[in-house]
Design an enzyme around this catalytic site. Structure first.
Site, mmCIF file in Angstrom:
data_model
loop_
_atom_site.group_PDB
_atom_site.id
_atom_site.type_symbol
_atom_site.label_atom_id
_atom_site.label_comp_id
_atom_site.label_asym_id
_atom_site.label_seq_id
_atom_site.Cartn_x
_atom_site.Cartn_y
_atom_site.Cartn_z
ATOM 1 N N ALA A 1 -49.087 0.116 -48.310
ATOM 2 C CA ALA A 1 -49.650 -1.068 -49.259
ATOM 3 C C ALA A 1 -48.146 -1.187 -49.520
ATOM 4 C CB ALA A 1 -49.170 0.553 -50.500
ATOM 5 N N GLU A 2 -47.158 -1.051 -50.247
ATOM 6 C CA GLU A 2 -46.074 -1.910 -50.737
ATOM 7 C C GLU A 2 -45.911 -2.805 -49.394
ATOM 8 O OE1 GLU A 2 -41.407 -1.762 -52.571
ATOM 9 O OE2 GLU A 2 -42.262 0.683 -51.716
ATOM 10 N N SER A 3 -46.129 -2.980 -48.257
ATOM 11 C CA SER A 3 -45.661 -4.100 -47.356
ATOM 12 C C SER A 3 -47.151 -4.731 -47.316
ATOM 13 C CB SER A 3 -45.932 -3.244 -45.797
ATOM 14 O OG SER A 3 -44.777 -2.150 -45.801
ATOM 15 N N ALA B 1 -48.105 4.927 -48.582
ATOM 16 C CA ALA B 1 -47.529 3.546 -49.796
ATOM 17 C C ALA B 1 -46.641 2.628 -49.222
ATOM 18 C CB ALA B 1 -46.791 5.067 -50.403
#
Length: 141
Positions: free
Chosen positions: A62-64, A59
């Site tokens: 993915a957020e990065s 996660a």
């Protein structure tokens, strides 16, 4: 003056010094007109106790990459970007190699953006599917 792809990637990755991205060894490795790709090594540093990739590390990857994509495709002189929500569906385990997160826009509005982020392994097997919503807010003058 237009930067070469190598110069652009070096500049983007330099911004990650002393951040979670550096801690997890996340690096941006490719981009295009409507996508951005990052990779992260799968080592014991990002494992769960039983030796497979931790969903929280996935996660974070993915957020990065999604936040970076929104940031890169926004006028950062006028706006700043923040994540609003992330979802992650983990489909397959992995214990070594690299995972790659490719962020593509499903919606690129002036204020909100929605990104689809597919996380794959070295053999292009789908590991996780994530969705990230971001918001672009005006900088105070």
């Amino acid at each position: 003056m237009q930067l070469s792809k190598e110069e652009f990637l070096a500049k983007v990755n330099a911004v990650s010094k002393n951040t979670l991205m550096e801690t997890l060894n996340i690096e941006i490795v490719d981009y295009g007109d409507d996508f951005l790709v990052a990779r992260m090594p799968v080592t014991p540093r990002v494992h769960q106790p039983d030796g497979v990739l931790h969903g929280g590390a996935t996660a974070a990857l993915a957020e990065s990459v999604g936040s970076f994509a929104s940031h890169i495709f926004t006028d950062i002189e006028k706006y700043f970007v923040r994540g609003l929500e992330i979802t992650a569906n983990h489909l397959k385990s992995i214990s070594e190699g690299y995972v790659y997160a490719k962020a593509t826009f499903l919606h690129k509005g002036r204020t909100t953006q929605l990104l689809d982020i597919r996380v794959t392994d070295d053999a292009d097997n789908l590991i996780s599917i994530c969705r990230l919503s971001t918001i672009s807010l005006p900088k105070k003058k």
